[in-house]
Scaffold this active site. Sequence first.
Site, PDB file in Angstrom:
ATOM      1  CG  HIS A  11      -1.834   1.082   1.397  1.00 49.50           C
ATOM      2  ND1 HIS A  11      -1.491   2.267   2.021  1.00 49.50           N
ATOM      3  CD2 HIS A  11      -3.108   1.235   0.972  1.00 49.50           C
ATOM      4  CE1 HIS A  11      -2.527   3.094   1.969  1.00 49.50           C
ATOM      5  NE2 HIS A  11      -3.514   2.487   1.342  1.00 49.50           N
ATOM      6  NE  ARG A  43       0.915   6.368   6.321  1.00 51.49           N
ATOM      7  CZ  ARG A  43       0.184   6.561   7.408  1.00 51.49           C
ATOM      8  NH1 ARG A  43      -1.089   6.881   7.308  1.00 51.49           N
ATOM      9  NH2 ARG A  43       0.713   6.439   8.597  1.00 51.49           N
ATOM     10  CE  LYS A  44       0.708  -0.821   5.198  1.00 52.08           C
ATOM     11  NZ  LYS A  44      -0.005  -0.618   6.335  1.00 52.08           N
ATOM     12  CB  VAL A  45       8.957   0.341   3.282  1.00 55.95           C
ATOM     13  CG1 VAL A  45      10.377   0.643   2.822  1.00 55.95           C
ATOM     14  CG2 VAL A  45       8.845   0.497   4.805  1.00 55.95           C
TER      15      VAL A  45
END
Length: 388
Positions: free
Chosen positions: A188, A190-192
């Site tokens: 997603h 929002r992830k790294v």
Amino acid sequence: MSTVTQVPVRNIPVAKPYFGLEEEEAILKALRSGWVSQGPRVAEFEKGFAAYVGASHAVAVSSCTTALHLAMIALGLGPGDEVICPSLSFIATANAIAYVGATPVLVDIARESYNLDPKRVEQAITPRTKAILAVHQIGLPAAMAEISQIAAKHGLTVLEDAACAVGAEYREKKIGLPHSRLACFSFHPRKVLSTGEGGMITTSEESLVLRLRRLRQHAMSVSDVVRHSSRDVVTETYDEVGFNFRMTDLQAAVGIVQLDRLPGFLERRRMLAARYNDLLAELAWMSLPASPAGCRHTYQSYMVRLKPHAPVSRDGLMQALLNRGISTRRGVMAIHHEAPYRRARGADSLPETEAATRETLILPLYHQMTEDEQDYVVENIVDATRRA
Ligand SMILES: *Cc1c(COP(=O)(O)O)cnc(C)c1O
């Protein structure tokens, strides 16, 4: 530090994915190739991801939520089974348990790590407990050695919600293996590392891999890649109720490029986190992220905590920063505060979870954040407390 009044108001998001020209070209190439659903690029991304974390197998799916859902099925969890997980997590952690009709048992966290407290895990075990779903919250590995030891003692399965932990390390080994039977990752924004939406399951068990590959594709006995490359007519069968949880080749094309960038992403995030640690160290009223021995954080989120004597409230600080164009977020949610889980097992004894969800906030951190932007965030935190 310059005084804040001389600095124009800016617009600093809490998170932002990083995509470059290479991702654009890769997605265009995939589009023009005609393979747009799950195809050769998904297979290539899986191979690269497995090699990166050191797992023997990786299975790409449409999200971490669908990864967790399939993991529950593949591990044979269902009605009557209790699965231990933290309440301090994104709601998808508990939802995956609910999808298969199993019972989530919410367990409290350890104060410093924001991850499952092994002592409390052991206390929550009943004759119905079948599995422990450990979460590496915001990218810090959970206490896997202690959790695995407890699981072995009681004959339980361990699996990992590694949504935020792409590139995290536990005792010098990447999260992904060999810390449990299965680990589920998220891509997603929002992830790294991001593919828009996307997920991955890693495991070393061949039998699980075969089942997962079928379940993600309607439980079809042959994949599209195999059918397309066959010289003979292939007739497939559908031996159980499956799903469409496929990742597309358009997403995988982006994922392959993002995986190349991952070491750089992690280096930058860790550098910015270390810089926050230095710049915020003087604030006695703020607790900074812990770094337990043997753990390497991804800093998917940089989460701080306001101590009881802080000169501002958590929400007051968030508003003061927003007034200066700086977005923050409340810290990790508590699942048991949401309607479906208010009466969940364990929901009545989660003091550390209650405190953490009340006292924490997430500061801006993203790959392309400049040191100048970070200074601006810190100056405004200091300024907000001076005016309070
Ligand atoms: C983001 C997240 C998920 C869900 O990931 P998706 O890919 O958006 O489905 C699950 N668990 C945790 C801990 C997360 O942070």
